[in-house]
Design an enzyme around this catalytic site. Structure first.
Site, PDB file in Angstrom:
ATOM      1  N   LYS A   9      62.578  74.993  30.929  1.00  0.00           N
ATOM      2  CA  LYS A   9      63.931  75.423  31.274  1.00  0.00           C
ATOM      3  C   LYS A   9      64.934  74.287  31.069  1.00  0.00           C
ATOM      4  O   LYS A   9      64.546  73.127  30.870  1.00  0.00           O
ATOM      5  CB  LYS A   9      63.925  75.926  32.720  1.00  0.00           C
ATOM      6  CG  LYS A   9      63.044  77.172  32.934  1.00  0.00           C
ATOM      7  CD  LYS A   9      63.018  77.580  34.406  1.00  0.00           C
ATOM      8  CE  LYS A   9      62.209  78.858  34.621  1.00  0.00           C
ATOM      9  NZ  LYS A   9      62.158  79.242  36.056  1.00  0.00           N
ATOM     10  N   TYR A  49      64.737  88.337  31.892  1.00  0.00           N
ATOM     11  CA  TYR A  49      64.683  88.433  33.355  1.00  0.00           C
ATOM     12  C   TYR A  49      65.119  89.808  33.877  1.00  0.00           C
ATOM     13  O   TYR A  49      65.510  89.921  35.043  1.00  0.00           O
ATOM     14  CB  TYR A  49      65.529  87.327  33.988  1.00  0.00           C
ATOM     15  CG  TYR A  49      64.832  85.971  34.016  1.00  0.00           C
ATOM     16  CD1 TYR A  49      63.576  85.821  34.603  1.00  0.00           C
ATOM     17  CD2 TYR A  49      65.436  84.840  33.459  1.00  0.00           C
ATOM     18  CE1 TYR A  49      62.932  84.590  34.634  1.00  0.00           C
ATOM     19  CE2 TYR A  49      64.799  83.595  33.496  1.00  0.00           C
ATOM     20  CZ  TYR A  49      63.550  83.484  34.087  1.00  0.00           C
ATOM     21  OH  TYR A  49      62.910  82.261  34.121  1.00  0.00           O
ATOM     22  N   PHE A  57      69.310  86.183  43.649  1.00  0.00           N
ATOM     23  CA  PHE A  57      69.337  84.960  42.833  1.00  0.00           C
ATOM     24  C   PHE A  57      69.571  85.240  41.352  1.00  0.00           C
ATOM     25  O   PHE A  57      69.637  84.313  40.544  1.00  0.00           O
ATOM     26  CB  PHE A  57      68.036  84.176  43.012  1.00  0.00           C
ATOM     27  CG  PHE A  57      66.784  84.928  42.618  1.00  0.00           C
ATOM     28  CD1 PHE A  57      66.350  84.962  41.298  1.00  0.00           C
ATOM     29  CD2 PHE A  57      66.041  85.621  43.574  1.00  0.00           C
ATOM     30  CE1 PHE A  57      65.198  85.662  40.938  1.00  0.00           C
ATOM     31  CE2 PHE A  57      64.879  86.319  43.212  1.00  0.00           C
ATOM     32  CZ  PHE A  57      64.462  86.343  41.887  1.00  0.00           C
ATOM     33  N   ARG A  85      49.902  79.141  34.377  1.00  0.00           N
ATOM     34  CA  ARG A  85      50.587  79.255  35.676  1.00  0.00           C
ATOM     35  C   ARG A  85      50.006  78.280  36.706  1.00  0.00           C
ATOM     36  O   ARG A  85      50.741  77.716  37.513  1.00  0.00           O
ATOM     37  CB  ARG A  85      50.567  80.702  36.182  1.00  0.00           C
ATOM     38  CG  ARG A  85      51.595  81.561  35.430  1.00  0.00           C
ATOM     39  CD  ARG A  85      51.743  82.961  35.969  1.00  0.00           C
ATOM     40  NE  ARG A  85      52.316  83.075  37.289  1.00  0.00           N
ATOM     41  CZ  ARG A  85      53.606  83.283  37.547  1.00  0.00           C
ATOM     42  NH1 ARG A  85      54.488  83.347  36.551  1.00  0.00           N
ATOM     43  NH2 ARG A  85      54.025  83.425  38.774  1.00  0.00           N
ATOM     44  N   THR A  91      55.923  79.099  42.318  1.00  0.00           N
ATOM     45  CA  THR A  91      57.330  79.272  41.940  1.00  0.00           C
ATOM     46  C   THR A  91      58.248  78.288  42.674  1.00  0.00           C
ATOM     47  O   THR A  91      59.128  77.686  42.067  1.00  0.00           O
ATOM     48  CB  THR A  91      57.776  80.720  42.255  1.00  0.00           C
ATOM     49  OG1 THR A  91      56.899  81.617  41.570  1.00  0.00           O
ATOM     50  CG2 THR A  91      59.210  80.960  41.816  1.00  0.00           C
ATOM     51  N   ARG A 102      55.521  71.763  38.717  1.00  0.00           N
ATOM     52  CA  ARG A 102      56.629  72.025  39.633  1.00  0.00           C
ATOM     53  C   ARG A 102      56.593  71.102  40.850  1.00  0.00           C
ATOM     54  O   ARG A 102      57.641  70.716  41.375  1.00  0.00           O
ATOM     55  CB  ARG A 102      56.624  73.496  40.035  1.00  0.00           C
ATOM     56  CG  ARG A 102      57.164  74.407  38.912  1.00  0.00           C
ATOM     57  CD  ARG A 102      56.813  75.851  39.142  1.00  0.00           C
ATOM     58  NE  ARG A 102      57.574  76.765  38.294  1.00  0.00           N
ATOM     59  CZ  ARG A 102      57.299  78.063  38.198  1.00  0.00           C
ATOM     60  NH1 ARG A 102      56.293  78.592  38.881  1.00  0.00           N
ATOM     61  NH2 ARG A 102      58.042  78.843  37.415  1.00  0.00           N
ATOM     62  N   ASN A 112      63.100  74.887  38.886  1.00  0.00           N
ATOM     63  CA  ASN A 112      61.646  74.697  38.891  1.00  0.00           C
ATOM     64  C   ASN A 112      61.040  74.462  37.511  1.00  0.00           C
ATOM     65  O   ASN A 112      59.839  74.611  37.314  1.00  0.00           O
ATOM     66  CB  ASN A 112      60.962  75.842  39.639  1.00  0.00           C
ATOM     67  CG  ASN A 112      61.157  77.184  38.960  1.00  0.00           C
ATOM     68  OD1 ASN A 112      61.848  77.276  37.942  1.00  0.00           O
ATOM     69  ND2 ASN A 112      60.551  78.215  39.505  1.00  0.00           N
ATOM     70  N   HIS A 115      58.794  78.160  32.921  1.00  0.00           N
ATOM     71  CA  HIS A 115      58.477  79.578  33.059  1.00  0.00           C
ATOM     72  C   HIS A 115      57.127  79.834  32.393  1.00  0.00           C
ATOM     73  O   HIS A 115      56.834  79.254  31.349  1.00  0.00           O
ATOM     74  CB  HIS A 115      59.531  80.449  32.363  1.00  0.00           C
ATOM     75  CG  HIS A 115      59.075  81.879  32.201  1.00  0.00           C
ATOM     76  ND1 HIS A 115      59.226  82.811  33.188  1.00  0.00           N
ATOM     77  CD2 HIS A 115      58.412  82.499  31.180  1.00  0.00           C
ATOM     78  CE1 HIS A 115      58.686  83.962  32.786  1.00  0.00           C
ATOM     79  NE2 HIS A 115      58.197  83.796  31.569  1.00  0.00           N
ATOM     80  N   GLU A 126      57.075  89.217  26.416  1.00  0.00           N
ATOM     81  CA  GLU A 126      57.853  87.976  26.267  1.00  0.00           C
ATOM     82  C   GLU A 126      57.603  87.303  24.919  1.00  0.00           C
ATOM     83  O   GLU A 126      58.538  86.786  24.292  1.00  0.00           O
ATOM     84  CB  GLU A 126      57.538  87.029  27.427  1.00  0.00           C
ATOM     85  CG  GLU A 126      58.054  87.579  28.757  1.00  0.00           C
ATOM     86  CD  GLU A 126      57.683  86.756  29.974  1.00  0.00           C
ATOM     87  OE1 GLU A 126      58.187  87.068  31.068  1.00  0.00           O
ATOM     88  OE2 GLU A 126      56.881  85.806  29.854  1.00  0.00           O
TER      89      GLU A 126
HETATM   90  P1  IDP Z   1      57.936  82.699  38.396  1.00  0.00           P
HETATM   91  O1  IDP Z   1      58.886  81.947  37.500  1.00  0.00           O
HETATM   92  O2  IDP Z   1      57.005  81.757  39.110  1.00  0.00           O
HETATM   93  O3  IDP Z   1      57.219  83.826  37.714  1.00  0.00           O
HETATM   94  P2  IDP Z   1      59.633  84.726  39.651  1.00  0.00           P
HETATM   95  O4  IDP Z   1      59.466  85.258  41.029  1.00  0.00           O
HETATM   96  O5  IDP Z   1      59.304  85.618  38.502  1.00  0.00           O
HETATM   97  O6  IDP Z   1      58.822  83.341  39.570  1.00  0.00           O
HETATM   98  O7  IDP Z   1      61.144  84.260  39.524  1.00  0.00           O
HETATM   99  C1  IDP Z   1      61.680  83.925  38.265  1.00  0.00           C
HETATM  100  C2  IDP Z   1      62.533  82.695  38.403  1.00  0.00           C
HETATM  101  O8  IDP Z   1      63.681  83.022  39.189  1.00  0.00           O
HETATM  102  C3  IDP Z   1      61.889  81.517  39.147  1.00  0.00           C
HETATM  103  O9  IDP Z   1      61.055  80.735  38.323  1.00  0.00           O
HETATM  104  C4  IDP Z   1      63.105  80.751  39.601  1.00  0.00           C
HETATM  105  O10 IDP Z   1      63.679  80.000  38.521  1.00  0.00           O
HETATM  106  C5  IDP Z   1      64.080  81.883  39.939  1.00  0.00           C
HETATM  107  N1  IDP Z   1      64.034  82.238  41.359  1.00  0.00           N
HETATM  108  C6  IDP Z   1      63.144  83.053  41.980  1.00  0.00           C
HETATM  109  N2  IDP Z   1      63.415  83.164  43.287  1.00  0.00           N
HETATM  110  C7  IDP Z   1      64.515  82.407  43.499  1.00  0.00           C
HETATM  111  C8  IDP Z   1      65.303  82.113  44.659  1.00  0.00           C
HETATM  112  O11 IDP Z   1      65.032  82.557  45.766  1.00  0.00           O
HETATM  113  N3  IDP Z   1      66.373  81.285  44.468  1.00  0.00           N
HETATM  114  C9  IDP Z   1      66.699  80.770  43.261  1.00  0.00           C
HETATM  115  N4  IDP Z   1      65.993  81.023  42.142  1.00  0.00           N
HETATM  116  C10 IDP Z   1      64.913  81.816  42.269  1.00  0.00           C
HETATM  117 MG    MG Z   2      57.950  85.608  36.926  1.00  0.00          MG
END
Ligand code: IDP
Ligand code: MG
Length: 148
Positions: A9, A49, A57, A85, A91, A102, A112, A115, A126
């Site tokens: 990212k 997304y 968010f 992962r 996450t 992370r 974080n 992805h 994807e």
């Molecule tokens: P992942 O990336 O581990 O699969 P997801 O739940 O799919 O996690 O969320 C996608 C992305 O959205 C996360 O990697 C993060 O960048 C962002 N994200 C998820 N939850 C939050 C939040 O509560 N606050 C801010 N960003 C968030």
């Molecule tokens: Mg995800």
């Protein structure tokens, strides 16, 4: 062999961590099948997304992902989706195990760094979205020392 989509990212790029992060996937043994350095359009970010549309968010997430260049790649290997992962960590960096990307480089869920596809259907979607469907495999000579 399983394939997964991984993206470094904008924070990873801005912080000069491209090399260190890619090295972790590479050293683990995952094979790079495709890779590109690119700015993400709003359209691509929204498609990528789409599953999160409506979440609190979401707007910040689209802003974050389109804020600067990213490195997009396809990685291949046995259980590549789960392996990638696990290498990335949870996450939220607060919950990520030490030694994961992370945890080692991040503090907040909204920055974080990486992805990774979360399942076979997501990975297929994807990879198609970012690279199309014609990715060619290549022979890696060291594979006999990584894969039994
Ligand atoms: P992942 O990336 O581990 O699969 P997801 O739940 O799919 O996690 O969320 C996608 C992305 O959205 C996360 O990697 C993060 O960048 C962002 N994200 C998820 N939850 C939050 C939040 O509560 N606050 C801010 N960003 C968030
Ligand atoms: Mg995800």
């Amino acid at each position: 062999m399983e394939r997964t989509f991984v993206m470094l990212k904008p924070d990873a790029v801005q912080r000069g961590l491209i090399g260190e992060i890619i090295a972790r996937f590479e050293k683990r043994g995952l094979k790079i099948i495709a890779m590109k350095f690119m700015k993400v359009s709003r359209d691509l970010a929204e498609k990528h997304y789409a599953v999160h549309k409506g979440r609190p968010f979401y707007d910040g997430l689209i802003q974050y992902i389109t804020s600067g260049p990213v490195v997009a790649m396809v990685l291949q290997g046995p259980n590549a989706i789960q392996v990638a992962r696990n290498t990335m960590g949870a996450t939220n960096p607060v919950d990520a195990a030490a030694g994961t990307i992370r945890a080692d480089f991040g503090l907040e869920i909204g920055r974080n760094l990486v992805h990774g596809s979360d399942g076979p259907e997501t990975a297929a979607f994807e990879i198609g979205l970012w690279f199309g469907d014609e990715l060619e495999d290549w022979d890696r000579d060291v594979d006999r020392w990584i894969l039994e």
